[in-house]
Structures are given as C-alpha cells and as structure tokens.
Enzyme design. Structure first.
Site, PDB file in Angstrom:
ATOM      1  N   ASP A 103      63.186  21.103  76.851  1.00  0.00           N
ATOM      2  CA  ASP A 103      61.814  21.569  77.534  1.00  0.00           C
ATOM      3  C   ASP A 103      62.004  21.694  78.971  1.00  0.00           C
ATOM      4  OD1 ASP A 103      61.407  18.684  77.414  1.00  0.00           O
ATOM      5  OD2 ASP A 103      59.677  19.226  78.160  1.00  0.00           O
ATOM      6  N   ASP A 124      60.959  14.277  74.085  1.00  0.00           N
ATOM      7  CA  ASP A 124      59.498  14.650  74.658  1.00  0.00           C
ATOM      8  C   ASP A 124      59.335  16.081  75.241  1.00  0.00           C
ATOM      9  OD1 ASP A 124      57.112  14.219  75.551  1.00  0.00           O
ATOM     10  OD2 ASP A 124      57.638  12.627  77.145  1.00  0.00           O
ATOM     11  N   ASP A 155      66.323  17.331  72.802  1.00  0.00           N
ATOM     12  CA  ASP A 155      65.562  16.571  73.457  1.00  0.00           C
ATOM     13  C   ASP A 155      64.596  15.983  72.658  1.00  0.00           C
ATOM     14  OD1 ASP A 155      64.823  15.224  76.072  1.00  0.00           O
ATOM     15  OD2 ASP A 155      63.161  16.864  75.848  1.00  0.00           O
TER      16      ASP A 155
END
Length: 329
Positions: free
Chosen positions: A213, A17, A15
C-alpha cells in the site's frame, strides 16, 4: 477462460498494515483473498520492516485476524538483515546487536557470535528497532562503527505508528548513529531489494507479485528487486499519489482490493497520444490529464497513470498533474 491477474504469478509477497489489516481490524475481504491462494496453488509470504517481533508473534497476530499465517511465511527485516550481514562478514564473526532479542536470535542462527559492547571489538553492528533502546545502546553502536565495524540496519523507517500517534522509528535511531560517525549502513529492509529476494527465495516463488500500500517502501522495493508490483488502494497511498509517482515508485498494477487478484486485469492500451483502460480514456496536455470516464472508476485512474507516465517516462521526482474528468460522449 480469460487469465486472471493471479494466473501470471506463482506467489504473492504481501505487506501487512494497509494490505491485510488497518489498525486493529482486518481489511474487508483481505483474509478471504489470502486464504484462497493455497487452493490456487500459489505461495504466500508476508514481508514487513518490523524487526522487533518474531515471525511467530507476527503470524499469531495474523491468525487472530483470520489470515492464513505460519511463522515460516513471515519475513521481517531482522532475517533479511542477518542474511545481508552474512554476505559481508565471515561465519563466526562477532556482532553487536542493537535491537530486539528476536534480532539477536536471527544473528545467532546465521552462526555469528553476539557480543554486548563495542569494548568487545565486534566485527559488525546490526541495528534494528526495539522500544527498549536508549542512548547507551546507540553510543555503543557509534563506538563500534567508528572503530571500523561493518554496519547493517534492518530498515530505515523514520516513523512507526503507535496507539498514541506517530513515534520515531528505526530510521530515526539509525540517523543518530550516522550523525555521530559520519558513516552510512547497508540497509536490508524496504525499500531495498534484499528483503523481497529473501522472502521469494524462502517461499519458493520464482514469479512473485509484490502487493503493498506504500509507493516508497513496498512498490519501490519490489521494483528494485526486479519483481512485478501491485499497489492496493486500501492503505497509505492513493490513485492520486500513484499518478504523481516518480518512475522508480510506479506500480505495474492498481488494485482496489486484494479480491481483484482473482479478476482479469484490464488491458491498458496507448494510441495517438491517448491511453485507454476499459471504458476510460486519458490524454495529457501540458500539466493536465483529461479523463473521459468516471472519477470513482479505477480504470479511469489506470488510464490516467498510463498517459501521464508515458508523457514523463524518466521522472525522478513526484509530480502531480491537474486531473479533469468528463463524461463519455
């Protein structure tokens, strides 16, 4: 030599961000860990729900931050949406694109004909985010969907972070069309499996590790794709939200940072109602997890997760236990 976590996989699906960067800055150590993958002979793909920027634009941003990135390593939900649509309607079909020009380019690359209005009788509608979208665009989508067009959404993220705060995301706009038509789209992006499978296939990874995250997008999507998943604790979700996670959103690994890819992942063992990881041991009694270990040690939380998850192996809703720490005696 003891195997490191990375040794069990031939590629990473990362991923962006919260994993590579936070706001305008790279997360400390993240770009170095990503650079090292090539030397280890591992593939790297970036997986994002963003459908408004082209792969080259995303790659250029990553390079500015110091991360290794080429356009062909970036897999957004626009590509996944186009490939999903290719399995639903025949080649050469007409498609109403409600989204960015990058999304329209992905549709053309699949051999579809892009049309500009529901009046053109499109065979399908694909809907992705663009800040330029307005009521008229959503109305055209609604007219076409109501007339029977196949409907694909690149993603259904309800919100999107902006400099001034949180703004409506693609999911909010998709919901408007759904409310008007009573229909639901097929979804390509996270947390659906299609985006992860697209990224793994194009990057040549047969044993990919998904690193993210967020439990509700990265981890859930990786799990749905049948891949191993790692929650990195540098973004949205934390050890406490991981502990409380429903079964479909539970990661295989908890990582303090991307650098831990190159470390041995400690074994988690269970015996006599207790779970042990490193020097930490966790036990469950009712709605409480008691951990013998330090609260600031990720191993304590790995043990706590193992114990709580074993006690609640089929949880369909997030349930947070009380957590008590005690010093080793």
């Amino acid at each position: 030599m003891t195997d490191r976590l990375i040794d069990g996989y031939d590629g990473i699906l990362a991923d962006l961000d919260g994993v590579v960067y936070a706001g305008p800055h790279a997360i400390p150590g993240a770009t170095a860990a990503l650079e090292r993958l090539a030397d280890e002979g591992k593939s790297l793909a970036y997986v994002t729900n963003n459908a408004s920027r082209s792969s080259e634009q995303v790659a250029a941003h990553l390079r500015e931050l110091g991360a290794p990135a080429r356009a062909e390593q970036v897999f957004g939900s626009a590509l996944a949406g186009a490939e999903l649509l290719a399995g639903l309607v025949p080649a050469g079909a007409s498609v109403l694109v409600v989204g960015s020009e990058s999304l329209a380019d992905c549709i053309r690359q699949q051999g579809f004909a892009v049309v500009g209005s529901a009046a053109d009788g499109p065979d399908a509608v694909i809907q992705g985010f663009s800040p330029a979208l307005g009521w008229k665009d959503l109305a055209e989508a609604a007219y076409a969907v109501a007339a029977g067009a196949v409907w694909v959404a690149t993603n259904t993220d309800l919100s999107i972070p902006q400099e001034r705060g949180i703004a409506p995301g693609n999911g909010t706009l998709v919901a408007a069309v759904a409310a008007a038509t009573g229909q639901s789209p097929s979804v390509a992006g996270k947390p659906e499996a299609a985006l992860f499978r697209t990224a793994a296939r194009h990057s040549g990874a047969e044993r990919a590790l998904v690193v993210g995250d967020r439990l509700d997008t990265d981890i859930l999507g990786g799990n749905r794709a049948g891949m191993s998943t790692a929650l990195v604790l540098t973004g949205v979700d934390s050890v406490r939200t991981a502990l409380a996670a429903r079964v479909d959103e539970r990661p295989d690994y908890l990582l303090g940072s991307l650098a831990e890819l190159y470390e041995e992942y400690p074994a988690v063992t269970g015996d006599a109602g207790a779970s042990t990881c490193g020097d930490a041991t966790a036990r469950v009694a009712g709605s409480t997890v008691t951990v013998t270990g330090r609260e600031d040690d990720v191993d304590s939380w790995r043990a706590a997760c193992a114990a709580w998850w074993a006690a609640h192996p089929t949880a369909t809703t997030a349930t947070a236990p009380e957590v008590s720490f005690e010093a080793a005696g």
